[in-house]
Design a protein around this motif. Structure first.
Motif, short mmCIF file in Angstrom:
data_model
loop_
_atom_site.label_atom_id
_atom_site.label_comp_id
_atom_site.label_asym_id
_atom_site.label_seq_id
_atom_site.Cartn_x
_atom_site.Cartn_y
_atom_site.Cartn_z
N PHE A 83 41.91 77.45 86.71
CA PHE A 83 42.20 78.82 86.26
C PHE A 83 43.52 78.85 85.51
O PHE A 83 43.62 79.42 84.42
CB PHE A 83 42.28 79.77 87.46
CG PHE A 83 41.04 80.56 87.72
CD1 PHE A 83 40.65 81.58 86.86
CD2 PHE A 83 40.26 80.31 88.83
CE1 PHE A 83 39.50 82.33 87.11
CE2 PHE A 83 39.11 81.05 89.09
CZ PHE A 83 38.74 82.06 88.23
N ALA A 84 44.55 78.23 86.09
CA ALA A 84 45.88 78.24 85.48
C ALA A 84 45.86 77.57 84.11
O ALA A 84 46.47 78.06 83.15
CB ALA A 84 46.89 77.56 86.40
N ALA A 85 45.14 76.45 84.00
CA ALA A 85 45.05 75.75 82.72
C ALA A 85 44.34 76.61 81.68
O ALA A 85 44.72 76.61 80.49
CB ALA A 85 44.30 74.43 82.91
N THR A 86 43.34 77.37 82.10
CA THR A 86 42.61 78.25 81.17
C THR A 86 43.50 79.38 80.69
O THR A 86 43.51 79.72 79.50
CB THR A 86 41.35 78.80 81.86
OG1 THR A 86 40.54 77.72 82.33
CG2 THR A 86 40.54 79.65 80.90
N ILE A 87 44.26 79.95 81.60
CA ILE A 87 45.19 81.02 81.23
C ILE A 87 46.20 80.51 80.21
O ILE A 87 46.46 81.15 79.18
CB ILE A 87 45.92 81.57 82.47
CG1 ILE A 87 44.92 82.26 83.41
CG2 ILE A 87 47.03 82.55 82.07
CD1 ILE A 87 45.47 82.49 84.81
N ARG A 88 46.77 79.33 80.47
CA ARG A 88 47.77 78.78 79.55
C ARG A 88 47.16 78.46 78.18
O ARG A 88 47.80 78.68 77.13
CB ARG A 88 48.39 77.52 80.16
CG ARG A 88 49.30 77.81 81.35
CD ARG A 88 50.12 76.58 81.73
NE ARG A 88 49.28 75.50 82.22
CZ ARG A 88 48.97 75.30 83.50
NH1 ARG A 88 49.46 76.13 84.44
NH2 ARG A 88 48.21 74.29 83.87
N ALA A 89 45.93 77.96 78.16
CA ALA A 89 45.27 77.64 76.89
C ALA A 89 45.04 78.91 76.07
O ALA A 89 45.24 78.92 74.85
CB ALA A 89 43.95 76.92 77.15
N ILE A 90 44.62 79.98 76.72
CA ILE A 90 44.41 81.25 76.01
C ILE A 90 45.74 81.77 75.48
O ILE A 90 45.83 82.26 74.35
CB ILE A 90 43.75 82.28 76.94
CG1 ILE A 90 42.34 81.82 77.33
CG2 ILE A 90 43.67 83.65 76.25
CD1 ILE A 90 41.73 82.61 78.48
N ARG A 91 46.79 81.68 76.29
CA ARG A 91 48.12 82.13 75.85
C ARG A 91 48.56 81.39 74.59
O ARG A 91 49.18 81.98 73.70
CB ARG A 91 49.14 81.90 76.95
CG ARG A 91 49.08 82.88 78.09
CD ARG A 91 49.99 84.07 77.84
NE ARG A 91 49.93 84.96 79.00
CZ ARG A 91 49.30 86.12 79.03
NH1 ARG A 91 48.67 86.55 77.96
NH2 ARG A 91 49.30 86.86 80.12
N THR A 92 48.24 80.10 74.52
CA THR A 92 48.64 79.30 73.37
C THR A 92 47.90 79.73 72.10
O THR A 92 48.50 79.87 71.03
CB THR A 92 48.38 77.80 73.64
OG1 THR A 92 49.14 77.39 74.77
CG2 THR A 92 48.75 76.95 72.44
N GLN A 93 46.58 79.95 72.24
CA GLN A 93 45.77 80.27 71.06
C GLN A 93 45.72 81.76 70.75
O GLN A 93 45.50 82.15 69.60
CB GLN A 93 44.35 79.74 71.25
CG GLN A 93 44.27 78.22 71.30
CD GLN A 93 42.91 77.70 70.89
OE1 GLN A 93 42.29 78.20 69.95
NE2 GLN A 93 42.43 76.68 71.58
N GLN A 94 45.91 82.60 71.78
CA GLN A 94 45.84 84.04 71.60
C GLN A 94 47.07 84.69 72.26
O GLN A 94 46.94 85.41 73.25
CB GLN A 94 44.57 84.60 72.24
CG GLN A 94 43.28 84.29 71.50
CD GLN A 94 43.10 85.17 70.29
OE1 GLN A 94 43.57 84.84 69.22
NE2 GLN A 94 42.45 86.30 70.47
N PRO A 95 48.27 84.46 71.72
CA PRO A 95 49.48 84.93 72.39
C PRO A 95 49.59 86.45 72.53
O PRO A 95 50.31 86.94 73.41
CB PRO A 95 50.60 84.38 71.51
CG PRO A 95 49.97 84.12 70.18
CD PRO A 95 48.57 83.73 70.48
N ASP A 96 48.88 87.19 71.69
CA ASP A 96 48.97 88.65 71.76
C ASP A 96 47.89 89.28 72.64
O ASP A 96 47.87 90.50 72.82
CB ASP A 96 48.88 89.25 70.35
CG ASP A 96 50.06 88.84 69.47
OD1 ASP A 96 51.17 88.67 70.04
OD2 ASP A 96 49.87 88.68 68.26
N SER A 97 46.98 88.47 73.17
CA SER A 97 45.90 89.01 74.01
C SER A 97 46.38 89.19 75.45
O SER A 97 47.23 88.45 75.93
CB SER A 97 44.70 88.06 74.02
OG SER A 97 44.13 87.95 72.73
#
Length: 297
Positions: free
Chosen positions: A124-138
């Motif tokens: 879960f944590a890795a998925t959250i971080r990956a989304i933050r990297t690619q979609q920082p404004d989401s």
């Protein structure tokens, strides 16, 4: 409660639960994108009645860690069986799908993986971080299992800083033995309490139509208010197949509105209560709640 009980009269689906199925290019594009990136969605696995609407609006709730569960909740359409190994590329694929769909609010859930030492918290944590990297404004919402009460596992998810942490209590505690046999109601409340105490937005939800009374529903609302749950969703249980428990009652929309007003009277800031409400349905409506609790977002 048994799906084979023929002594009860068949309940016809009321008009407010009949869903029009759209057919458009946006639905097809979302469906094809999920397939192209080899991802699962809870929309498909759980046979959600809102799938066509959500896919048509370029939204989906990503289901990580496979499509096979270690638990056997009576209401759920996700199968139990042979479990897949975690795919380390999955977090980036979820992030890529979020980016290609241009999601402003990303919702990620999972099957329950009691076979994993941390219940999948690190994934879960890795998925959250990956989304933050690619979609920082989401904004990011995760719908998590109970991790068998493991506080360290929960803290790992919290440390990844999702905007909303959702964990559903599903039904009043008196029905757990039949409906949610491998879960513990007090454990779920404790998880939500810890989420709130950590400064995250806490969200939970329940279904009606599984044999509960209105008083029992109000009792759950009382419990969620007592632990300062920020968002509560309440929706109608719909039988996914003949193998699942029969619907005991179809709750009228006016009663759903009464649940919402009761929750607000108890101090819950947001209660989204209607027949077709599901845990992640219209989740983006609560993005403003995230911003209020997390001004840096």
């Amino acid at each position: 409660m048994s799906s084979q009980d023929t002594s009860k009269p068949y309940l016809r689906i009321p008009p407010w639960l009949k869903v029009k199925i759209p057919c458009n290019k946006t639905y097809s594009a979302t469906h094809d994108l999920v397939q192209d990136l080899n991802l699962h969605t809870v929309c498909q696995s759980a046979k959600c009645p809102n799938m066509f609407e959500c896919f048509s609006e370029h939204t989906a709730t990503f289901l990580i860690m496979g499509d096979t569960c270690t638990r056997t909740c009576a209401f759920c359409n996700i199968e139990s069986g042979t479990l897949a190994s975690l795919d380390p590329t999955e977090p980036n694929r979820v992030a890529e799908a979020s980016k290609r769909l241009a999601l402003k609010h990303v919702v990620v859930t999972s099957v329950t993986r009691d076979d994993l030492e941390d219940g999948g918290a690190a994934h879960f944590a890795a998925t959250i971080r990956a989304i933050r990297t690619q979609q920082p404004d989401s904004t990011i919402e995760v719908l998590i299992p109970d991790f068998k009460g493991d506080e360290d596992a929960l803290n790992e998810v919290i440390a990844a800083s999702p905007d909303i942490i959702n964990h559903n209590v599903e039904t009043p505690p008196v029905h757990y033995a039949e409906i949610r046999p491998q879960a513990d109601y007090q454990q779920s409340l404790e998880l939500l309490k810890r989420v709130n105490q950590a400064g995250c937005v806490a969200k939970s939800g329940l279904m009606v139509g599984l044999g509960e009374t209105d008083d029992e529903v109000r009792g759950v609302i009382d419990d969620l208010a007592a632990i300062n749950c920020d968002i509560v969703t309440i929706g109608q249980y719909m039988r996914p197949s003949m193998k699942h428990p029969a619907v005991e009652r179809y709750v009228h929309p006016d009663v759903f509105e009464e649940y919402a007003q009761y929750g607000k009277s108890k101090g819950i800031p947001h209660v989204f209560s209607a027949p077709l409400v599901r845990s992640s349905y219209n989740a983006a409506l609560f993005a403003e709640t995230c911003k209020k609790r997390n001004p840096s977002q």
